[in-house]
Design a protein around this motif. Structure first.
Motif, PDB file in Angstrom:
ATOM      1  N   GLN A  13      76.749  -2.950  65.266  1.00  0.00           N
ATOM      2  CA  GLN A  13      78.146  -3.116  64.894  1.00  0.00           C
ATOM      3  C   GLN A  13      78.354  -2.649  63.443  1.00  0.00           C
ATOM      4  OE1 GLN A  13      79.253  -7.145  65.609  1.00  0.00           O
ATOM      5  NE2 GLN A  13      81.408  -6.735  65.594  1.00  0.00           N
ATOM      6  N   ASP A  14      77.420  -3.027  62.577  1.00  0.00           N
ATOM      7  CA  ASP A  14      77.485  -2.569  61.182  1.00  0.00           C
ATOM      8  C   ASP A  14      76.736  -1.241  61.112  1.00  0.00           C
ATOM      9  OD1 ASP A  14      76.376  -3.896  57.936  1.00  0.00           O
ATOM     10  OD2 ASP A  14      77.522  -2.129  58.501  1.00  0.00           O
ATOM     11  N   PHE A  15      77.428  -0.167  61.476  1.00  0.00           N
ATOM     12  CA  PHE A  15      76.769   1.128  61.594  1.00  0.00           C
ATOM     13  C   PHE A  15      76.343   1.673  60.229  1.00  0.00           C
ATOM     14  CE2 PHE A  15      80.529   3.195  60.004  1.00  0.00           C
ATOM     15  CZ  PHE A  15      81.557   2.393  60.455  1.00  0.00           C
ATOM     16  N   GLU A  16      77.030   1.255  59.169  1.00  0.00           N
ATOM     17  CA  GLU A  16      76.670   1.755  57.834  1.00  0.00           C
ATOM     18  C   GLU A  16      75.263   1.335  57.457  1.00  0.00           C
ATOM     19  OE1 GLU A  16      81.042   1.718  55.714  1.00  0.00           O
ATOM     20  OE2 GLU A  16      79.240   1.947  54.524  1.00  0.00           O
ATOM     21  N   ALA A  17      74.841   0.189  57.967  1.00  0.00           N
ATOM     22  CA  ALA A  17      73.498  -0.286  57.661  1.00  0.00           C
ATOM     23  C   ALA A  17      72.427   0.595  58.309  1.00  0.00           C
ATOM     24  CB  ALA A  17      73.332  -1.723  58.151  1.00  0.00           C
ATOM     25  N   GLN A  18      72.834   1.450  59.261  1.00  0.00           N
ATOM     26  CA  GLN A  18      71.859   2.312  59.917  1.00  0.00           C
ATOM     27  C   GLN A  18      71.782   3.692  59.262  1.00  0.00           C
ATOM     28  OE1 GLN A  18      73.354   1.427  64.107  1.00  0.00           O
ATOM     29  NE2 GLN A  18      71.161   1.503  64.484  1.00  0.00           N
ATOM     30  N   LEU A  19      72.475   3.873  58.143  1.00  0.00           N
ATOM     31  CA  LEU A  19      72.453   5.165  57.461  1.00  0.00           C
ATOM     32  C   LEU A  19      71.644   5.041  56.188  1.00  0.00           C
ATOM     33  CD1 LEU A  19      76.237   6.088  57.803  1.00  0.00           C
ATOM     34  CD2 LEU A  19      74.347   6.843  59.246  1.00  0.00           C
ATOM     35  N   PHE A  20      70.600   5.843  56.040  1.00  0.00           N
ATOM     36  CA  PHE A  20      69.823   5.765  54.805  1.00  0.00           C
ATOM     37  C   PHE A  20      69.207   7.088  54.388  1.00  0.00           C
ATOM     38  CE2 PHE A  20      67.812   3.371  58.317  1.00  0.00           C
ATOM     39  CZ  PHE A  20      66.899   4.310  58.738  1.00  0.00           C
ATOM     40  N   SER A  21      69.642   8.174  55.018  1.00  0.00           N
ATOM     41  CA  SER A  21      69.089   9.464  54.595  1.00  0.00           C
ATOM     42  C   SER A  21      70.059  10.155  53.653  1.00  0.00           C
ATOM     43  CB  SER A  21      68.838  10.345  55.819  1.00  0.00           C
ATOM     44  OG  SER A  21      67.879   9.739  56.649  1.00  0.00           O
ATOM     45  N   SER A  22      69.587  11.254  53.044  1.00  0.00           N
ATOM     46  CA  SER A  22      70.431  11.903  52.035  1.00  0.00           C
ATOM     47  C   SER A  22      71.314  12.999  52.629  1.00  0.00           C
ATOM     48  CB  SER A  22      69.581  12.460  50.896  1.00  0.00           C
ATOM     49  OG  SER A  22      68.713  13.445  51.402  1.00  0.00           O
ATOM     50  N   THR A  23      71.056  13.403  53.871  1.00  0.00           N
ATOM     51  CA  THR A  23      71.973  14.339  54.523  1.00  0.00           C
ATOM     52  C   THR A  23      72.183  13.884  55.965  1.00  0.00           C
ATOM     53  OG1 THR A  23      70.318  15.863  55.442  1.00  0.00           O
ATOM     54  CG2 THR A  23      71.078  16.315  53.192  1.00  0.00           C
ATOM     55  N   VAL A  24      73.253  14.377  56.545  1.00  0.00           N
ATOM     56  CA  VAL A  24      73.578  14.060  57.937  1.00  0.00           C
ATOM     57  C   VAL A  24      72.468  14.563  58.861  1.00  0.00           C
ATOM     58  CG1 VAL A  24      75.176  14.678  59.791  1.00  0.00           C
ATOM     59  CG2 VAL A  24      76.063  13.944  57.584  1.00  0.00           C
TER      60      VAL A  24
END
Lengths: 258, 565
Positions: free
Chosen positions: B90-101
């Motif tokens: 649900q908190d999708f931002e927490a699954q982003l941790f790389s420097s590019t898409v």
């Protein structure tokens, strides 16, 4: 955005990550060869020029205040611990010597050299490059990733802090007014939400890594392809040679406070 | 073959008194697409976390019952199962941790040992599926909320899992984005993937294979979408908004032949219902009468804004706001909505143009004056909450603005009453539900007695009953003379509650007027990537400017009885 990385196709960004990591370590060794500020200043100036060439100037300006603090603190503290022959001021058991002041200045400049080199490194190195470079050097991937976490989380914390400050300003919080103690207390409404959100994010991060297969017992592959080029080898040779020359100068007594 | 099987699955989080899951029996066959619906806290996310093994690995508690996923438990020791499951949080931002898409989508592939030569193709394909093909080198943290959500979805798609667990995958997406995701899910279903999907919006669930209804940790119903979604009483109990057309039919006591607009129209006609023009005129006349005739108190004049050297985010915007207006601002992700409202209370200052409040330029007034008169409630209440008690939290603003002790006490009391949190003064705000924390955030702004209240997506993360309560609260504020301006992606909320809608596209205002005018201009609406609600489409086809199920219910009369049934 609080990332220092400058995404452009450039000589330094094309270097193998191991070259960049080793280059950073080797260049950080250079300021240790001297402890006289007059010898460290040209080295610092050279690093500043390198920063301009690397496109790191804007990033340096963001942390320039830190460099000034390093020099001031060194100048204030080291004279009490480093004693020399030329007394400038004495009061009871304490004395400040010319050598102590010079040493303090030298340490400040040395710290600033590290700061500049660190910013240059962050400007030309993605965190994935850093992690992959460490892995090539034999550091286990999970440890390399953990070391890179500081770089991952710092921008996230900074972004959250900015949002929190904006939200609290909208409720009348004025961080600029009042004496020092009052201003410190006023940061509590910023620090608490940032810590809470930061801890939540860090907690979520471990779960996210798990969900994306981190730590599976499968040999890891790499999306990015790094090639060793002649320029990598030549650059490392140049840096090693520079270090060797500087160390020889230091051993020969140049740039050393008597 | 059952991909997922649970028997008497129970789970109680460590410090909670009530179980989050209480005896869930569920079986999902390969290739099925199953939607889980229910109120906040019903156990949907917890159920997905049990399936993917996150519970009990990361959340301690009492877990009992049986979970079988691909014939093996989905715990960390079973790599074979883990690699076949893709879980979007649900908190999708927490699954982003790389420097590019691109690196973000590649990360799980690297962990799975996918050869580089295959990785590039997979990354291209996954980004193409979510319409982010040109975003390879962009930093995910610089993207808008909707774009970030698409990146998260792409990284899950790239793993090509056999079982997809998607927890509210479209919350931050505009309708066009949602449609793209639905299409992708359809493709995956056709490929034989199994999908479990949590969603609050039922209009998009008519094509799933099965819907399971969760309520207080139990699965209280399951069945085909039309069966479940036509049961208005069940949905009301579960705290879920019914699909509008099915709700309309249910209120009329009829069952449509299908769920499409054409089916519903036909069913309505066959049962002899027509629009009662007199009732329609009454409804439309009421909304016209209440249109604001007062002098504006906030004016935005030719405002443009750009962040440093970048392309302007706002381009020559002129608007005015009167007392007791209820204004919704809608637009696609990145259209400038939040940037615009931040100009109004000096959180940002225009690059050109001016904002005046009671005739005075906002930029010449101290933040403390403007902030008191124009309150701002941020999307995430956790960006504001820091105190040990609810009353301290609400008192924070008035204290900053120099209210006296007695004024603070009275303001806090009034604000608590307005948000229906009287009696919760001593509660720890961090222990409250998202909906209650949002109310605390609203109360903390109301306690400063602003004339205008601006809210950025006040209903994000709230279930249907909580959304209704929040909007009812805002309606009360408008009735008491406040001007309320809110940003939303939800067309139905704007239709049901606002008296004025502003549409934005790429930094400009492209429409500004009453909902009956703006929301029926489908061409302009489409430019903002928004879509009219099903009920508005129905009304438009019927030739009447009616906005909600209530309005249509009142106007549709049966020719035979001559009365509204």
């Amino acid at each position: 955005m609080y990332s220092f990385y400058n995404d452009r196709d450039f000589f330094l960004t094309r270097l193998h990550p191991v070259t960049r990591i080793l280059g950073l370590c080797l260049l950080c060794a250079a300021p240790f060869t001297f402890n006289h500020p007059l010898y460290l200043l040209p080295l610092f100036a050279a690093f500043l020029l390198l920063a301009v060439w690397a496109g790191a100037w804007q990033n340096l300006l963001k942390v320039g205040w830190l460099g000034i603090i390093f020099v001031i603190m060194s100048l204030v503290l080291w004279p009490f611990f480093y004693h020399g022959a030329t007394v400038l001021y004495s009061a009871g058991p304490f004395s400040i010597t010319r050598e102590g002041v010079l040493f303090g200045l030298a340490i400040g400049i040395r710290l600033d050299c590290f700061l500049v080199l660190g910013i240059i490194f962050l400007t030309v190195t993605r965190l994935e490059d850093f992690t992959n470079g460490l892995t090539v050097l034999g550091v286990p991937y999970s440890l390399s990733f953990a070391l890179g976490l500081a770089f991952r989380l710092t921008p996230l914390f900074a972004e959250e802090a900015e949002r929190v400050v904006t939200a609290q300003k909208a409720r009348g919080l004025d961080l600029d007014k009042g004496n020092l103690l009052a201003r410190v207390r006023k940061h509590i409404p910023v620090i608490v939400p940032v810590l809470f959100l930061g801890l939540k994010k860090a907690d979520q991060l471990s779960i996210s890594l798990e969900s994306k297969g981190f730590g599976l017992n499968i040999p890891r592959t790499n999306y990015q392809h790094y090639r060793w080029r002649t320029t990598d080898v030549l650059l490392l040779i140049i840096i090693v040679t520079l270090d060797a020359v500087l160390f020889w100068c230091g051993l020969a007594g140049y740039g050393v406070l008597s | 073959m059952a991909v997922v099987q649970t028997k008497k699955l129970c789970f109680k989080y460590k410090r909670q008194s009530q179980p989050a899951l209480n005896g869930i029996d569920c079986s999902v066959e390969q290739g099925e697409c199953v939607a889980l619906i229910g109120h906040t806290g019903a156990g949907k996310s917890t159920f997905l976390q049990c399936l993917s093994g996150i519970i009990p690995k990361f959340y301690s508690g009492d877990l009992s019952g049986e979970i079988i996923v691909f014939d093996g438990m989905s715990d960390s020791k079973n790599a074979g199962v883990r690699t076949r499951i893709g879980h979007l949080f649900q908190d999708f931002e927490a699954q982003l941790f790389s420097s590019t898409v691109a690196l973000e989508v590649a990360f799980p592939l690297e962990n799975r040992g996918v050869p580089r030569s295959e990785m590039h193709d997979i990354v291209e394909r996954s980004l193409g599926q979510v319409n982010l093909a040109e975003f390879h080198q962009r930093n995910p943290h610089e993207l808008s909320g909707g774009q970030k959500q698409r990146v998260s979805i792409a990284s899950i798609l790239g793993m090509s899992p056999d079982l997809l667990l998607l927890d509210e995958p479209t919350t931050d997406l505009d309708p066009v984005g949602k449609r793209d995701v639905v299409q992708v899910l359809q493709v995956l279903k056709n490929e034989g993937k199994t999908i479990l999907l949590v969603d609050q919006e039922t209009d998009g669930l008519l094509d799933v294979d099965r819907i399971c209804v969760f309520w207080q940790g139990q699965m209280i119903a399951e069945g085909r979408p039309r069966e479940v979604l036509s049961n208005i009483e069940l949905l009301a109990k579960a705290g879920v908004k019914p699909p509008e057309l099915l709700e309309l039919c249910a209120r009329k006591g009829i069952t449509p032949g299908g769920s499409s607009l054409a089916d519903v129209h036909q069913t309505i006609r066959e049962h002899g219902f027509t629009i009662n023009q007199q009732k329609k005129e009454q409804i439309v006349a009421i909304s016209t009468e209440t249109a604001n005739q007062l002098d504006p108190l906030l004016e935005v004049s030719h405002v443009s804004f750009a962040y440093s050297q970048a392309e302007p985010v706002l381009k020559d915007i002129s608007l005015s706001f009167c007392p007791a207006e209820f204004v919704a601002i809608l637009g696609a992700n990145g259209s400038g909505k939040t940037t615009l409202v931040k100009q109004m209370n000096k959180l940002l200052q225009p690059s050109s143009g001016s904002v005046t409040f009671h005739g005075l330029d906002v930029s010449n007034q101290p933040q403390s004056t403007i902030g008191k008169k124009i309150g701002f409630v941020f999307q995430n209440p956790d960006h504001m909450i820091f105190s040990a008690t609810v009353s301290d939290e609400i008192a924070f603003g008035p204290r900053n603005y120099g209210f006296s002790a007695s004024e603070i006490e009275q303001s806090v009391k009034n604000a608590l009453e307005l948000v229906h949190l009287t009696g919760r003064e001593k509660d720890d705000p961090f222990s409250l539900t998202k909906g209650d924390r949002q109310k605390v955030a609203v109360a903390s702004v109301l306690a400063c007695r602003p004339e205008i209240v601006i809210l950025d997506e006040p209903t994000t993360g709230l279930d249907y009953p909580e959304q209704i309560k929040m909007m009812a609260l805002l309606k009360t504020l408008v009735r008491s003379g406040h001007t309320v301006i809110f940003i939303t992606h939800s067309v139905w909320l704007a239709a049901a509650y606002s008296s004025r809608i502003i549409l934005m596209e790429k930094g400009r205002v492209i429409a500004d007027g009453p909902p009956r005018k703006v929301l029926f201009d489908f061409e302009t609406l489409a430019r903002t990537s928004l879509e009219p609600t099903p009920i508005i489409r129905f009304a438009a086809q019927s030739g009447v400017p009616l906005l909600t199920v209530d309005e249509l219910d009142r106007c549709l009369t049966n020719n035979m009885s001559g009365e509204n049934t």
